[in-house]
Design a protein around this motif. Structure first.
Motif, short mmCIF file in Angstrom:
data_model
loop_
_atom_site.label_atom_id
_atom_site.label_comp_id
_atom_site.label_asym_id
_atom_site.label_seq_id
_atom_site.Cartn_x
_atom_site.Cartn_y
_atom_site.Cartn_z
N HIS A 141 -1.73 -16.08 -12.49
CA HIS A 141 -2.21 -15.47 -11.25
C HIS A 141 -3.46 -14.66 -11.54
CE1 HIS A 141 1.20 -16.87 -9.06
NE2 HIS A 141 2.07 -16.14 -9.73
N LEU A 142 -4.30 -14.50 -10.53
CA LEU A 142 -5.50 -13.69 -10.65
C LEU A 142 -5.21 -12.26 -10.17
CD1 LEU A 142 -8.13 -16.17 -9.14
CD2 LEU A 142 -7.45 -15.88 -11.53
N PRO A 143 -5.96 -11.29 -10.67
CA PRO A 143 -5.75 -9.90 -10.19
C PRO A 143 -5.87 -9.77 -8.68
CG PRO A 143 -7.14 -9.92 -12.15
CD PRO A 143 -6.94 -11.35 -11.77
N ILE A 144 -6.71 -10.60 -8.06
CA ILE A 144 -6.90 -10.51 -6.61
C ILE A 144 -5.62 -10.86 -5.86
CG2 ILE A 144 -7.66 -12.91 -6.29
CD1 ILE A 144 -9.65 -11.93 -4.25
N GLN A 145 -4.70 -11.56 -6.54
CA GLN A 145 -3.43 -11.92 -5.90
C GLN A 145 -2.42 -10.78 -5.91
OE1 GLN A 145 -3.47 -15.83 -8.25
NE2 GLN A 145 -2.27 -16.40 -6.45
N ARG A 146 -2.78 -9.64 -6.45
CA ARG A 146 -1.92 -8.45 -6.39
C ARG A 146 -2.65 -7.39 -5.59
NH1 ARG A 146 2.23 -10.89 -6.89
NH2 ARG A 146 3.16 -8.85 -6.54
N PRO A 147 -2.97 -7.64 -4.33
CA PRO A 147 -3.77 -6.68 -3.56
C PRO A 147 -2.98 -5.41 -3.28
CG PRO A 147 -2.88 -8.35 -2.10
CD PRO A 147 -2.51 -8.77 -3.51
N ARG A 148 -3.67 -4.28 -3.29
CA ARG A 148 -3.05 -3.01 -2.99
C ARG A 148 -3.86 -2.27 -1.95
NH1 ARG A 148 1.45 -2.95 -3.23
NH2 ARG A 148 1.66 -0.70 -3.51
N SER A 149 -3.18 -1.55 -1.10
CA SER A 149 -3.81 -0.70 -0.10
C SER A 149 -3.94 0.70 -0.69
CB SER A 149 -2.96 -0.65 1.18
OG SER A 149 -3.44 0.34 2.05
N PRO A 150 -5.15 1.18 -0.95
CA PRO A 150 -5.29 2.48 -1.63
C PRO A 150 -4.59 3.63 -0.92
CG PRO A 150 -7.37 1.30 -1.62
CD PRO A 150 -6.44 0.52 -0.74
N LEU A 151 -4.73 3.71 0.41
CA LEU A 151 -4.09 4.82 1.12
C LEU A 151 -2.57 4.67 1.10
CD1 LEU A 151 -4.33 7.38 2.74
CD2 LEU A 151 -4.64 6.00 4.82
N ASP A 152 -2.09 3.44 1.18
CA ASP A 152 -0.65 3.20 1.10
C ASP A 152 -0.12 3.63 -0.27
OD1 ASP A 152 1.87 1.98 2.09
OD2 ASP A 152 1.51 0.52 0.49
N GLU A 153 -0.85 3.31 -1.33
CA GLU A 153 -0.45 3.72 -2.67
C GLU A 153 -0.49 5.25 -2.82
OE1 GLU A 153 -0.89 0.85 -6.28
OE2 GLU A 153 -2.86 1.23 -5.45
N GLN A 154 -1.50 5.86 -2.22
CA GLN A 154 -1.60 7.32 -2.31
C GLN A 154 -0.43 7.99 -1.62
OE1 GLN A 154 -4.17 8.89 -4.09
NE2 GLN A 154 -2.73 10.61 -3.88
N LEU A 155 -0.05 7.44 -0.47
CA LEU A 155 1.10 7.98 0.26
C LEU A 155 2.38 7.86 -0.58
CD1 LEU A 155 2.50 9.08 2.76
CD2 LEU A 155 2.48 6.77 3.73
N LEU A 156 2.57 6.74 -1.23
CA LEU A 156 3.73 6.56 -2.10
C LEU A 156 3.70 7.58 -3.24
CD1 LEU A 156 6.23 4.93 -3.06
CD2 LEU A 156 4.63 3.45 -4.31
N LEU A 157 2.54 7.75 -3.84
CA LEU A 157 2.40 8.67 -4.96
C LEU A 157 2.66 10.12 -4.53
CD1 LEU A 157 1.51 8.95 -7.96
CD2 LEU A 157 -0.81 9.30 -7.11
N ASP A 158 2.16 10.50 -3.36
CA ASP A 158 2.30 11.88 -2.90
C ASP A 158 3.67 12.17 -2.31
OD1 ASP A 158 -0.35 12.21 -3.61
OD2 ASP A 158 -1.12 12.02 -1.57
N GLY A 159 4.30 11.16 -1.73
CA GLY A 159 5.49 11.41 -0.95
C GLY A 159 6.82 11.13 -1.62
N PHE A 160 6.86 10.15 -2.51
CA PHE A 160 8.18 9.73 -2.99
C PHE A 160 8.82 10.73 -3.94
CE2 PHE A 160 11.10 7.48 -5.82
CZ PHE A 160 11.96 6.93 -4.87
N ARG A 161 8.04 11.24 -4.87
CA ARG A 161 8.65 12.15 -5.85
C ARG A 161 9.25 13.39 -5.20
NH1 ARG A 161 9.48 12.69 -10.56
NH2 ARG A 161 8.56 13.18 -12.42
N PRO A 162 8.55 14.06 -4.28
CA PRO A 162 9.20 15.20 -3.61
C PRO A 162 10.48 14.80 -2.87
CG PRO A 162 6.83 15.24 -3.22
CD PRO A 162 7.14 13.93 -3.87
N LEU A 163 10.47 13.64 -2.26
CA LEU A 163 11.69 13.17 -1.59
C LEU A 163 12.82 12.99 -2.60
CD1 LEU A 163 10.41 10.47 0.95
CD2 LEU A 163 11.38 12.70 1.49
#
Length: 937
Positions: free
Chosen positions: A664-686
């Motif tokens: 697979h190419l890296p482009i086939q693992r697309p990520r949404s930067p704001l979605d990732e940021q929300l996961l990073l900021d929100g999950f651990r405190p939860l």
């Protein structure tokens, strides 16, 4: 026509001892194309008066090739004669003919619907068919423009068939109707069936199933002591004597090796050889029966060929749902595939959490492939998180455009719970053009799925048909990881006979075209290519590999391996072996075991090893796409030898071009930067137990925000155990597609601004609030189309209007909106929708569950409500109270001026509301229109 005739009747009514009928389709097509050729087609209508149109497919073909009207003369005469002979109960001949006409019309309408056509004018002469086994001379004269890839029979052979039938009718002997075995196997005189009793019994011998003669299976020999139970049997016995690593289950390759050794010791390898010989020696039945293997070099020692488990890791099962199958049969397949390192596909309809939460245990019953089909039944964030692969079904090979189909009598309370729908109400996946409007929509869904579960692979299931190669390239560019080509064989559960026999094409055609196009466009090395369609033996696997497949799905053969005896009663819920039924007393007869299914697939893989060795190859990777190792064989039968398979065996123009999946190419693992940021900021405190509030600016480039967090929450807390309001996230701006997709309980997304299409897609819980900025001019449109597509829970409050198909496929979410476009509440099976403003046309189409409260200040509801399955009633006191609570909640969360105004004079306001819900007679409608939900009527 030169004399002014405007009605041409193409009739075979003049059949006589010296007059044989030309097949009506060829006659109509020839007339139609000749009139087109001379520029006169628009001056006359064509009526087909025929004796050979007996089913919906025949009528559809006649219309599709130019007939303006069809009179199925012999079929009408037949049912009238049966009625007169009291063969149809109390029906009169007129009633019998009327029912036949209605059935044919309904069937043709359904064909229109699944092809995205709504009128006869749009279908007539459209020629949306592909021919199989017809020579160019026939196509060019009668079916001009129709794709016929491999050629076939010409006029001489077709004429010989006509004369043979004519001789039966008018020859010296007494005429009689034969039993062709077109659908069911017939011992005398019927056509060959690939799954005939001899083949079925041979496979049962391999797996240890014996028939007791009454349709009930039982386990063989030493497995006989325990009677089959309603609950699936554990597979602990498989692991006996297998050394486990630590406290975990033994690896799949250790389990597989143990099962294979045991099967060989029991002499089952010889039984598999018998089964294989029966399949390989059959008359020409499938296209690959005309292909021979050509060695690449001298044979290699079998010891040098990759191990069995390297091959079984490429195996999967076709998408067979829990609903089409019983819980016992469905779970047995999953356990068996996990034992050998393969993947079972749970099919459309969801999977019980208690099943998929066994992932990684000694008795792993989790289906590693989970389907995301058009119906979206049972798709929750947690469901997505327990998948190694998410399978998007654009269509199904045995019934393209149609998807799954489950009659109401198979929708038990258990099935309804898993699918978030209503017991007893039939389920059909409407055509994909209702949901996947473009390749961009497909790309967005692929993107969404890779956000909710970042480690998952996404596959797209396509139909084997002309043009599938172009679609496969589009799917690859949409960043799918796996392209699946589905052949015409299949249809477990409830397919109508017309769909099984007249939809889809052989997998060989679709696979070859997809392989050729992907290679030519430089896309082949980044996607895996998988195929299904009646696979039984290692030879099937080997030929598919050489044609370009990296993976293989088994469907019917796996059901045979766990006891299916091909009664063909799947749609009736009367399966005597407990496989395709929801009835407890029949499920108790289920006799299949995971060991039996596993040993069958292991023998298939062992046969593949032997074939690789004989071809001079050491791995399947060395074989993928090597079409030069195949050649067409001549069998001495003029009909079989008229087929030309050379279009399937075209080698790439560039001999160095990759022919198989590499990486697979890296482009086939697309990520949404704001979605990732929300996961990073929100999950651990939860996770640490804190209540959290976050704020972000959002733009329409930020897609699928909230999905990663929704998936992580669902995996950790089960999707519904995190307290509401644990995390509140405030956004300002314009959200991109799929805002809040796959959101889980405990999370609130509050947006000041607007959102694009697919807001709340697949939402399983939580809350989404969208409100306009303070300086808004009023009456804002705050969300795009297909809001809450496939949602199973949660709440949405929109202080403005939304686009078309609001709450399509909603199965459990609650929503308040201040206006919608056309098709609101389409195919809803649960949940609640409140519409405080204007509505579009076709409200409630296909809606079988849930309810909607609609404010009808302008009196337009009556004209805009689709009354096929729903009706409007005034609210009672309890309903009015529930409605007021939701409107108050809407005002509180959004500050809606409209809601505030309504509440200020509630007594007057509530009189303008109507409650939309399925009519009480929905079950009666189901019986009268079996399989027609979602069809154009």
């Amino acid at each position: 026509m030169a004399e002014g005739v405007a009605l041409l009747v193409v009739s075979d009514a003049g059949v006589a001892p010296r007059r044989a009928p030309v097949p009506s389709l060829l006659a109509v097509g020839a007339v139609h194309h000749r009139l087109v050729e001379v520029g006169s087609r628009q001056r006359a209508s064509i009526v087909a008066d025929t004796g050979d149109a007996r089913d919906t497919h025949a009528v559809a073909c006649l219309l599709g090739y130019g007939a303006d009207a069809v009179s199925p003369r012999l079929a009408l005469q037949t049912v009238a004669a049966m009625a007169d002979d009291d063969q149809l109960g109390e029906l009169s001949s007129f009633e019998a003919q009327t029912k036949l006409q209605a059935a044919l019309e309904d069937g043709v309408l359904k064909i229109f619907s699944k092809m995205g056509i709504s009128t006869v004018d749009g279908y007539r002469a459209a020629q949306i068919f592909e021919a199989l086994g017809l020579a160019p001379e026939v196509v060019d004269r009668c079916l001009r423009g129709t794709v016929s890839t491999v050629g076939g029979l010409g006029f001489e052979a077709l004429g010989a068939d006509v004369l043979a039938r004519h001789e039966e009718a008018y020859g010296s002997g007494e005429p009689s109707l034969g039993e062709p075995g077109f659908v069911r196997f017939r011992k005398r005189g019927g056509e060959y069936h690939a799954n005939n009793p001899e083949v079925v019994e041979a496979l049962h011998a391999v797996t240890g199933i014996v028939s007791t003669g009454n349709g009930r299976g039982s386990r063989r020999d030493d497995e006989e002591e325990a009677a089959p139970q309603p609950a699936p049997r554990p597979v602990a016995g498989v692991a006996e004597g297998v050394e486990e690593a630590g406290d975990g289950p033994p690896p799949a390759d250790v389990l597989a090796a143990h099962v294979l050794r045991q099967a060989v010791a029991e002499g089952r390898a010889e039984l598999y050889d018998t089964f294989r010989s029966l399949v390989d020696s059959r008359p020409v039945t499938e296209l690959h029966d005309l292909l021979d293997l050509v060695p690449a070099g001298p044979p290699v020692p079998i010891e040098e060929v990759e191990p069995v488990t390297a091959i079984t890791r490429r195996f999967s099962t076709g998408a067979m749902s829990h609903g089409a199958l019983s819980a016992e049969a469905h779970e047995t397949i999953a356990v068996a595939l996990n034992m050998i390192g393969g993947q079972s596909n749970c099919g459309e309809g969801g999977e019980a959490p208690e099943r998929y939460r066994t992932r990684g245990t000694a008795r792993d019953a989790n289906s590693r492939i989970k389907q995301i089909a058009s119906g979206r039944f049972g798709v929750t964030p947690e469901y997505c998180m327990f998948a190694d692969e998410l399978n998007i079904k654009i269509a199904q090979g045995s019934k393209p455009g149609e998807g799954g189909q489950l009659p109401g009598h198979k929708v038990s309370a258990e099935i309804a719970r898993l699918r978030h729908t209503q017991p007893g109400v039939g389920l059909i996946s409407p055509p994909p053009h209702h949901d996947i409007y473009s390749i961009e929509d497909l790309a967005q869904l692929i993107y969404d799925l890779k956000q909710v579960n970042p480690s998952v692979e996404v596959s797209v299931k396509l139909v084997a048909e002309a043009g599938v190669g172009t679609i496969a390239c589009g799917v690859a560019k949409a960043l799918a990881d796996i392209v699946m080509i589905s052949g015409a064989n299949g249809g477990t559960g409830a397919s109508p006979l017309s769909s099984i026999k007249h939809a889809g094409l052989p997998w060989e055609l679709g696979l070859a075209e997809a392989q050729q196009e992907l290679v030519e466009n430089g896309l082949r090395d980044r996607v895996q290519l998988r195929v299904d369609g009646g696979f039984k033996t290692g030879r099937d696997v080997m030929i598919a590999t050489l044609l370009g497949a990296d993976g293989y799905s088994f469907g019917t053969a796996v059901l045979l391996a766990e006891g299916c005896i091909m009664v063909r009663a799947c749609h009736k819920d009367t399966c005597p072996t407990g496989i395709a039924t929801q009835r407890p007393h029949l499920r108790a007869k289920f006799a299949g075991t995971p060991e039996g299914v596993a040993r069958y697939l292991l023998f298939v893989a062992e046969e593949v090893r032997g074939l690789l060795a004989s071809l001079g190859l050491r791995s399947l990777d060395e074989a993928v796409g090597r079409v030069e190792l195949l050649r067409q064989r001549r069998v001495g039968d003029l009909r079989a030898d008229s087929v030309d398979l050379s279009p399937l065996l075209v080698a790439p123009a560039d001999p160095e071009a990759p022919r198989r999946f590499v990486a697979h190419l890296p482009i086939q693992r697309p990520r949404s930067p704001l979605d990732e940021q929300l996961l990073l900021d929100g999950f651990r405190p939860l996770w640490e137990g804190d209540d959290v509030e976050l704020e972000y600016t959002i733009t329409n480039a930020d897609r699928t925000v909230g999905a990663s967090l929704g998936g992580a929450v669902a995996l950790e807390w089960g999707g519904d155990r995190l307290p509401p309001g644990s995390l509140t996230v405030r956004f300002t701006g314009s959200a991109g597609q799929s805002f809040g997709a796959f959101l889980s309980e405990g999370v609130t997304l509050d947006l000041v601004g607007e959102a694009n299409d697919y807001l709340g897609k697949g939402m399983g819980g939580g809350q989404i609030v969208v409100r306009p900025p303070d300086d808004d001019a009023g009456d804002p449109v705050l969300a795009g189309n297909t809001v809450l597509y496939g949602a199973t829970g949660g709440q949405v409050f929109l202080a403005g209007r939304a686009g078309e198909r609001f709450a399509v496929r909603n199965s459990g979410a609650t929503a308040v909106v201040e206006g919608t476009g056309d098709h609101a509440c389409e195919y809803m099976t649960g949940g609640r929708v409140v519409i405080l403003g204007s509505i579009g046309y076709n409200l409630g189409a296909g809606m079988t569950g849930g309810e909607a409260f609609v404010y009808d200040a302008d009196g337009l509801l009556s004209a805009r409500l689709n009354r096929q399955l729903v009706d409007a009633t005034l609210l009672d006191e309890v309903q009015a109270g529930e409605l007021r609570f939701l409107v108050e909640q809407h005002r509180e969360l959004t500050g809606s001026a409209r809601a505030a105004g309504m509440l200020a004079d509630w007594e007057a306001t509530v009189r303008g509301f109507w409650r939309i819900a399925p009519v009480d007679e929905v079950s009666r409608i189901e019986r009268a229109n079996e399989g027609l939900l979602g069809a154009a009527r």
